[in-house]
Design an enzyme around this catalytic site. Structure first.
Site, PDB file in Angstrom:
ATOM      1  N   LYS A   3      26.963  59.276  36.197  1.00 30.70           N
ATOM      2  CA  LYS A   3      26.848  59.287  37.659  1.00 30.70           C
ATOM      3  C   LYS A   3      28.125  59.899  38.245  1.00 30.70           C
ATOM      4  CE  LYS A   3      25.736  56.164  41.538  1.00 30.70           C
ATOM      5  NZ  LYS A   3      25.491  54.752  41.932  1.00 30.70           N
TER       6      LYS A   3
ATOM      7  N   SER B  43      21.400  53.911  44.505  1.00 38.33           N
ATOM      8  CA  SER B  43      22.058  55.187  44.675  1.00 38.33           C
ATOM      9  C   SER B  43      22.178  55.988  43.379  1.00 38.33           C
ATOM     10  CB  SER B  43      23.461  54.943  45.244  1.00 38.33           C
ATOM     11  OG  SER B  43      24.256  54.233  44.311  1.00 38.33           O
TER      12      SER B  43
ATOM     13  N   SER C 142      21.901  49.350  42.758  1.00 39.45           N
ATOM     14  CA  SER C 142      21.896  50.807  42.599  1.00 39.45           C
ATOM     15  C   SER C 142      21.603  51.311  41.189  1.00 39.45           C
ATOM     16  CB  SER C 142      23.210  51.407  43.084  1.00 39.45           C
ATOM     17  OG  SER C 142      23.195  51.512  44.489  1.00 39.45           O
TER      18      SER C 142
END
Ligand SMILES: [Zn+2]
Lengths: 479, 492
Positions: free
Chosen positions: B79, B154, B178
């Site tokens: 990420k 996210s 997330s």
């Protein structure tokens, strides 16, 4: 109207740690710009602070030396504000639960003791340093200082004059130096003072509007700044009731000799404190506190009392010696060689201090070994050299680090005490000054002083004065 | 078996038996990316050069018969809020568009040491704020199961990359769900470990007391394998803990769930919940019961108060954490400014996206003196209360099971204009963050439209082993995972 001044002091002291508070970067002063940095002290995204244990221990030590309560549990907080020298846009500090609370220190005011209460001691990090270039439209930032560990020592508003404030600051400095907590090099910024000052009518219990003076870095400036602000406030109150002092932060401009407003209360910062989530609570057990307590050395006030008691020194002598730990240590080292403390004190406080002052240095950086100075004093006692010559020898020792006997040997300064050598010189002097002999006999005492002077001149000061005087008197009687 | 359908386990054995080389593997991943990335848009940065270099290293090591790390040769994705030395780490923000960290996050270092190959950095909501990956400054990631749907957020890029076969594992970060919510939306497995089990060093902080890094994988086993590598005390992160008797999570996984006491909170199944979600979760419950677990219905009030507390605390911490982005030291700098104040102001106005600014303002406001007690302090008290509730439950039960999300993957653009509605999609996941507890999401079925449904298992502190055991048992029973999760060709 009779005014009373009320002062509270905040002292920021840089802790004597090898590395910064949250990372392993060195804390050495004067390194190449931005070289003593890493992602942590630069506050790079993703980096996390890691609390240096040494910092907590030194803060506890400071608390113990200042009679504070050491809190078993304390925490770190974030103080949020934007400033170009603050890489994370927050400073990690301690807000509502500092490591030490509620202590005191006794200060000495011309022999009178006064107790100043300490409100708290907390740990925090230093920001970086801004370098404003003259005539350039930009500012440079050096982050070498960023993350240097500090403690902030905050008093209650117990100080009543600029002089008391200075005396307090000096006392704290000497305690921090004694306990090896901080270098306290004010010129390098490792000790800085902020002062809150207000004035009120005598007898009034409530505090008046205060003004904060920021970042003062010498005792002399502290006194000047406070005196100036004290009189500024008095003038304001005396001039007209409506010209009240406003709460603000002022900066001391030493070149202009006045305080200048930095920011008013209206735009005072809201720091939005909250508990630092990246650092767990600080838990210190009693055993750790006890162990740190064991490392405390004798405090200056105790040492002073001992010097007066054990060495029969005067208040003043003891105070000067104790004022700097290295000086007191030196003094006690010389004592070990078995000389009278009083004699040593005279020499250390007199001639040695004078040399230190002239050369603008401190006892730690001179090459005279304690043994050598004791040797020198023994030579005087034995009558091998005169006190006057000893002064010259001391200076030579100061400059070269040579042993006194070697200097005396090299320069031929040994006192002339052999009777036959001295007799020849005395005879010569008397022969050349018949008039003075008559003067003396006629009752003019100065004539003898003159003759002694002549003997000294002939011997380049090496004549043993006691012997020379005795010999002169005997011979005058005979003549 | 097609390579993109393999699990990490399959790859390890494929490499060991020399069915293929690491280089071939990396080639096939980039080939897959070239086929589907245009449609899915899961990546912000691809690190091909580094990936091939690492693959060659691994191949050489295999040839020379060296002992390899547990993830040797496995192509993974990270990420884009986790720092990678020499590779851009943007947090999907204009603010950090060109930021190249001079250091690796601890998890990245551990993965590299274990032999993993980093394929690229995945898209996300800016600074991890969001539940749909629509708040990225660069692109909107699509759900590989249906391209008109969000992948969740996210960590939507990470979940989509794994689901679409563009990486075999991807790290995500979970502040309020997330990792779990996008895992649920994309039909993959996502674990948020106990707070302090995995180092946060190198994770660009959103809300420090809630953030946790975790793996997103195709199978539960792969999740355990990754956790084995990334967990553990890190001297660089003072909030990490060393777990006693931390044996391999992978070794424990097949121990079964005989005797595990499972609680189901009735409040998580309101009548308004999509019946397909309720049905799939219930079906799974019966399977677990059949495997020897006991199931009790309990009461665990989920209140709007908890959600509010979460948004207050996370925004407060975010407002502080994001203060460092001032346009001075790195990242975005505005061209227009007269003085330093304007420089900071313009950099932040132009550099941050809408949602980020919304949360910074909310956070700043709630920390302001005068409002502190009414908001921040009260939120902390609510947090304590929730912790207490969970504490009490875990005195009696081993695990709590619930849906991961109250909604199915929603259409792109549907909730973006309505932040409060968007925030509600985290309502089942935030508790684990407020309490620091571990929680996993795994696929438990599909709805009529072919969209995945996620099931969440929450455990007591540091009970990852138990959670993984239960998840694995269920996965086996459902016949999902282990490469079976079908990655459909993205539709044009
Ligand atoms: Zn550093």
């Amino acid at each position: 109207m009779k005014w009373e001044t009320v002062i509270g002091i905040e002292i920021h002291a840089e802790l004597k740690t090898k590395s910064k508070i949250f990372c392993g970067c060195p804390t050495d002063f004067g390194g190449d710009v931005n070289k003593q940095t890493c992602p942590i002290c630069l506050g790079l995204p993703g980096s996390l602070p890691r609390l240096n244990k040494e910092v907590v221990n030194l803060a506890i030590k400071a608390g113990l030396a200042l009679n504070c309560k050491i809190n078993n549990v304390s925490k770190m907080d974030r103080k949020n504000y934007f400033y170009a020298d603050l890489p994370k846009a927050y400073q990690i500090s301690q807000y509502d639960y500092p490591v030490c609370t509620g202590g005191y220190v006794d200060i000495d005011l011309d022999g009178e003791k006064k107790r100043i209460r300490i409100n708290r001691i907390h740990i925090e990090e230093d920001p970086g340093k801004l370098i404003h270039l003259q005539d350039e439209p930009f500012t440079l930032v050096d982050y070498n200082r960023s993350g240097v560990a500090l403690i902030e020592i905050v008093t209650e508003a117990d100080l009543r004059s600029p002089l008391e404030a200075v005396q307090y600051a000096k006392t704290i400095k000497s305690i921090l130096e004694y306990e090896n907590i901080s270098d306290c090099r004010m010129e390098e910024g490792s000790l800085r003072c902020d002062a809150n000052i207000s004035i009120r009518e005598h007898g009034d219990a409530r505090l008046n509007t205060k003004v904060e003076l920021k970042n003062i870095n010498s005792f002399k400036e502290l006194q000047k700044a406070l005196e100036k602000e004290e009189s500024r406030q008095r003038e304001l109150y005396d001039f007209n009731e409506s010209y009240k002092v406003i709460q603000e932060t002022r900066r001391w401009d030493s070149s202009k000799g006045r305080t200048i407003s930095m920011r008013k209360k209206e735009d005072a910062h809201d720091y939005r404190y909250f508990a630092e989530p990246d650092i767990p609570k600080l838990v210190v057990d009693d055993e750790t506190i006890r162990q740190i307590e064991e490392t405390l050395t004798e405090l200056p006030s105790d040492k002073k009392a001992r010097f007066i008691e054990d060495y029969k020194l005067t208040e003043k002598e003891a105070e000067i010696l104790v004022g700097e730990k290295s000086l007191a240590d030196y003094f006690e080292e010389v004592i070990k060689f078995g000389l009278s403390p009083k004699l040593i004190a005279n020499w250390v406080l007199g001639d040695l201090m004078k040399l230190l002052k002239v050369q603008d240095t401190n006892i730690g950086s001179i090459p005279i070994k304690a043994q050598d100075i004791s040797e020198l004093l023994k030579l005087i006692e034995k009558g091998d050299i005169s006190g006057k010559i000893a002064k010259d020898v001391l200076e030579e020792m100061f400059n070269t680090g040579k042993e006194p006997t070697i200097i005396i040997e090299e320069k031929g300064l040994k006192q002339i005490s052999q009777g036959n050598v001295l007799e020849v010189i005395v005879d010569t002097v008397l022969e050349g000054n018949i008039k003075s002999i008559e003067d003396y006999k006629a009752g003019k005492e100065q004539a003898l002083t003159f003759l002694m002077g002549q003997v000294m001149k002939e011997t380049k000061g090496q004549a043993n004065p006691v012997m020379a005087k005795e010999m002169l008197l005997n011979k005058i009687k005979i003549v | 078996m097609k390579i993109d359908q393999m699990t990490m386990e399959d790859i390890r054995s494929g490499l060991d038996t020399k069915k293929f080389t690491a280089k071939e593997l990396v080639q096939s991943v980039y080939k897959k990316i070239s086929e589907v990335e245009d449609q899915v848009e899961a990546y912000i940065t691809l690190s091909e050069e580094e990936a091939y270099k690492k693959a060659e290293e691994i191949d050489t090591a295999i040839e020379q018969g060296e002992v390899l790390g547990p993830l040797a040769g496995i192509p993974i994705a990270i990420k884009d809020n986790i720092c990678t030395e020499g590779i851009k780490t943007t947090c999907a923000s204009k603010m950090l568009e060109d930021f190249i960290p001079p250091y690796d996050a601890t998890v990245v270092k551990k993965l590299k040491d274990a032999g993993a190959i980093i394929i690229g950095k995945t898209n996300m909501d800016e600074f991890a704020m969001g539940s749909s990956t629509e708040n990225s400054a660069f692109k909107v990631t699509k759900n590989p199961w249906r391209l008109d749907r969000v992948p969740g957020g996210s960590s939507g890029g990470s979940a989509a990359a794994v689901a679409a076969g563009m990486a075999f594992m991807a790290l995500g970060s979970d502040t309020g769900g997330s990792i779990r919510q996008p895992a649920a939306f994309c039909g993959v497995v996502g674990l948020k470990p106990t707070y302090g089990l995995v180092s946060r060093y190198g994770l660009v902080a959103f809300a420090s007391s809630l953030d946790q890094i975790g793996p997103i994988t195709k199978s539960v086993k792969d999740c355990a394998l990754t956790l084995d590598v990334i967990h553990g005390f890190d001297p660089k992160d003072g909030t990490t803990k060393s777990v006693k008797n931390a044996t391999s999570y992978l070794n424990e996984i097949e121990k079964g769930i005989e005797g595990l006491r499972i609680a189901i909170p009735r409040e998580f199944f309101p009548s308004t919940l999509d019946s397909q979600i309720t049905n799939e979760i219930m079906e799974s419950m019966f399977m677990l019961k059949g495997l020897g677990a006991t199931i009790d219905e309990i009461s665990l009030p989920i209140t709007e108060e908890g959600l509010s507390a979460y948004y207050i605390i996370s925004s407060a911490e975010a407002s502080s954490n994001l203060g460092r982005f001032d346009g001075i030291k790195y990242g975005y700098r505005s061209d227009e400014y007269e003085d330093i104040e304007e420089l900071v102001l313009n950099a932040r106005t132009e550099g941050f996206g809408k949602e980020t600014k919304r949360r910074i303002m909310l956070g700043t406001y709630t920390l302001t003196s005068g409002y502190y007690d009414a908001y921040y302090n009260r939120a902390q008290k609510v947090r304590e209360k929730i912790k207490q509730q969970f504490n009490d439950i875990f005195k009696k039960y081993d695990l709590i099971i619930s849906p991961t999300s109250p909604v199915l993957p929603f259409p792109i653009g549907e909730k973006i204009g309505n932040p409060l509605d968007m925030y509600l999609s985290d309502i089942y996941t935030i508790s684990a963050n407020l309490t620091g507890l571990p929680a996993i999401s795994l696929p438990c079925g599909f709805c009529m439209e072919g969209l995945p449904i996620g099931l969440q298992i929450i455990g007591g502190p540091f009970s990852e082993s138990k959670i993984l055991r239960a998840a694995y048992a269920l996965e086996q029973e459902l016949g999902l995972g282990n490469g079976v999760a079908v990655i459909k060709e993205a539709k044009r």
